[in-house]
Motif scaffolding. Sequence first.
Motif, PDB file in Angstrom:
ATOM      1  N   LYS A   1      -9.425   2.245  -9.101  1.00 51.44           N
ATOM      2  CA  LYS A   1      -9.532   0.954  -8.110  1.00 51.44           C
ATOM      3  C   LYS A   1     -10.506   0.058  -9.012  1.00 51.44           C
ATOM      4  O   LYS A   1     -10.961  -0.905  -8.298  1.00 51.44           O
ATOM      5  N   GLY A   2     -10.559   0.110 -10.235  1.00 55.33           N
ATOM      6  CA  GLY A   2     -11.230  -0.746 -11.000  1.00 55.33           C
ATOM      7  C   GLY A   2     -12.741  -0.490 -11.232  1.00 55.33           C
ATOM      8  O   GLY A   2     -13.456  -1.466 -11.805  1.00 55.33           O
ATOM      9  N   GLY A   3     -13.309   0.542 -10.514  1.00 55.53           N
ATOM     10  CA  GLY A   3     -14.645   0.948 -10.769  1.00 55.53           C
ATOM     11  C   GLY A   3     -15.111   1.485 -12.138  1.00 55.53           C
ATOM     12  O   GLY A   3     -14.210   1.976 -12.811  1.00 55.53           O
ATOM     13  N   ILE A   4     -16.263   1.373 -12.517  1.00 60.14           N
ATOM     14  CA  ILE A   4     -16.679   1.753 -13.981  1.00 60.14           C
ATOM     15  C   ILE A   4     -17.182   3.417 -13.681  1.00 60.14           C
ATOM     16  O   ILE A   4     -18.029   3.838 -12.813  1.00 60.14           O
TER      17      ILE A   4
ATOM     18  N   GLN B   1       0.772  -1.166  -0.098  1.00 59.79           N
ATOM     19  CA  GLN B   1       0.076  -0.035  -0.034  1.00 59.79           C
ATOM     20  C   GLN B   1       0.972   1.302   0.160  1.00 59.79           C
ATOM     21  O   GLN B   1       0.608   2.198  -0.695  1.00 59.79           O
ATOM     22  N   SER B   2       1.811   1.150   0.922  1.00 60.36           N
ATOM     23  CA  SER B   2       2.939   2.426   0.901  1.00 60.36           C
ATOM     24  C   SER B   2       3.543   2.583  -0.565  1.00 60.36           C
ATOM     25  O   SER B   2       3.716   3.909  -0.870  1.00 60.36           O
ATOM     26  N   LEU B   3       4.019   1.399  -1.224  1.00 59.31           N
ATOM     27  CA  LEU B   3       4.567   1.536  -2.432  1.00 59.31           C
ATOM     28  C   LEU B   3       3.642   2.131  -3.378  1.00 59.31           C
ATOM     29  O   LEU B   3       4.281   2.828  -4.453  1.00 59.31           O
ATOM     30  N   ALA B   4       2.400   1.744  -3.405  1.00 59.86           N
ATOM     31  CA  ALA B   4       1.444   2.288  -4.361  1.00 59.86           C
ATOM     32  C   ALA B   4       1.162   3.705  -4.248  1.00 59.86           C
ATOM     33  O   ALA B   4       1.269   4.625  -5.069  1.00 59.86           O
ATOM     34  N   GLU B   5       1.087   4.123  -2.897  1.00 57.23           N
ATOM     35  CA  GLU B   5       0.824   5.675  -2.729  1.00 57.23           C
ATOM     36  C   GLU B   5       2.054   6.357  -3.069  1.00 57.23           C
ATOM     37  O   GLU B   5       1.954   7.617  -3.501  1.00 57.23           O
TER      38      GLU B   5
ATOM     39  N   LEU C   1      -4.485   0.523  -4.731  1.00 60.26           N
ATOM     40  CA  LEU C   1      -4.226  -0.762  -4.657  1.00 60.26           C
ATOM     41  C   LEU C   1      -5.516  -1.411  -4.580  1.00 60.26           C
ATOM     42  O   LEU C   1      -6.326  -1.072  -3.800  1.00 60.26           O
ATOM     43  N   SER C   2      -5.915  -2.733  -5.269  1.00 62.55           N
ATOM     44  CA  SER C   2      -7.093  -3.283  -5.474  1.00 62.55           C
ATOM     45  C   SER C   2      -7.116  -4.751  -5.295  1.00 62.55           C
ATOM     46  O   SER C   2      -5.804  -5.254  -6.113  1.00 62.55           O
ATOM     47  N   LEU C   3      -7.674  -5.414  -4.553  1.00 62.61           N
ATOM     48  CA  LEU C   3      -7.274  -6.959  -4.339  1.00 62.61           C
ATOM     49  C   LEU C   3      -8.194  -7.536  -5.154  1.00 62.61           C
ATOM     50  O   LEU C   3      -9.502  -7.304  -5.494  1.00 62.61           O
TER      51      LEU C   3
END
Length: 304
Positions: free
Chosen positions: A109-112, A9-13, A19-21
Amino acid sequence: MAASHATLQSLAESINADLSLLRDKQAEEGKVAEYLVRHKPTEEDFTEVRVAVIGNVDAGKSTLLGVLTHGELDNGRGFARTKLFRHKHEQETGRTSSVGNDILGFDSKGGIVNQADAHSSQDWRKICSQSSKVITFIDLAGHEKYLKTTIFGMTGHLPDFGMLMIGANAGIIGMTKEHLGLSLALGVPVYVVVTKIDMCPPNVLEETMKLLMKILKSPGCRKIPLLVSNQDDVVVSATNFTSERICPIFQISNVTGQNMDLLKAFLNLLSVRNNYKEGDIAEFQIDDTYSVPGVGTVISGTCM
């Protein structure tokens, strides 16, 4: 596991990403999780994946695109497809005769991003500005007499992938094999969407799937068919799809929305197949021309 997630999470930020599971499972040595890391949307740039929609006439191509991009299910009488047609005769006959385009945006986050609106067309500029990834659908004609138009769409619009549509009740008929052969000849990876499963008798659907599996495994295709039925199948098929050997198969309904979430998740995970280098010479492929009063001739196309 919590410490590993916190590190990721810190790397993504640190790179301005979310970050999405995607999935997690219990392995012999502990829990294993798979994540999607994607940059947050910016006004300047986004990732674009181009998908050519092919298949025989009346397979539900335009209807599926209407459902995906406008967020509303079909009423069983072709309501969703009317949002995509460009010409009056297409509205009257319900058949696509030109190369149409529509887009589906995904955020970090993968949302439409696309919002359902029954009264107006989608604002492409707004969708692109809010999206980290945009799927550009190239809606092609399925009728035999428009085959030249379909070939032009497959070659001139430079698709990354092909979405072969098959009506479950009608089966593999008409131009289905020709469109599949065209994709194979051009080296475009194909995934299959079997539609109208809500109105198809189980025995007819079974026969359609048997014939589809037989064709995909034939010496001419040499594909590995994979029927996508859960999230694990989505992740496996999307990550291995660019190899051109695996062929994911989705069974969906535009009326009930059955398995539509699996198809959307698959589109969210698709990666760009064509790699471009900054030092390459730029090329602009013209796909349409317009005559605007007071302006003159305006061209549209793809800049590569």
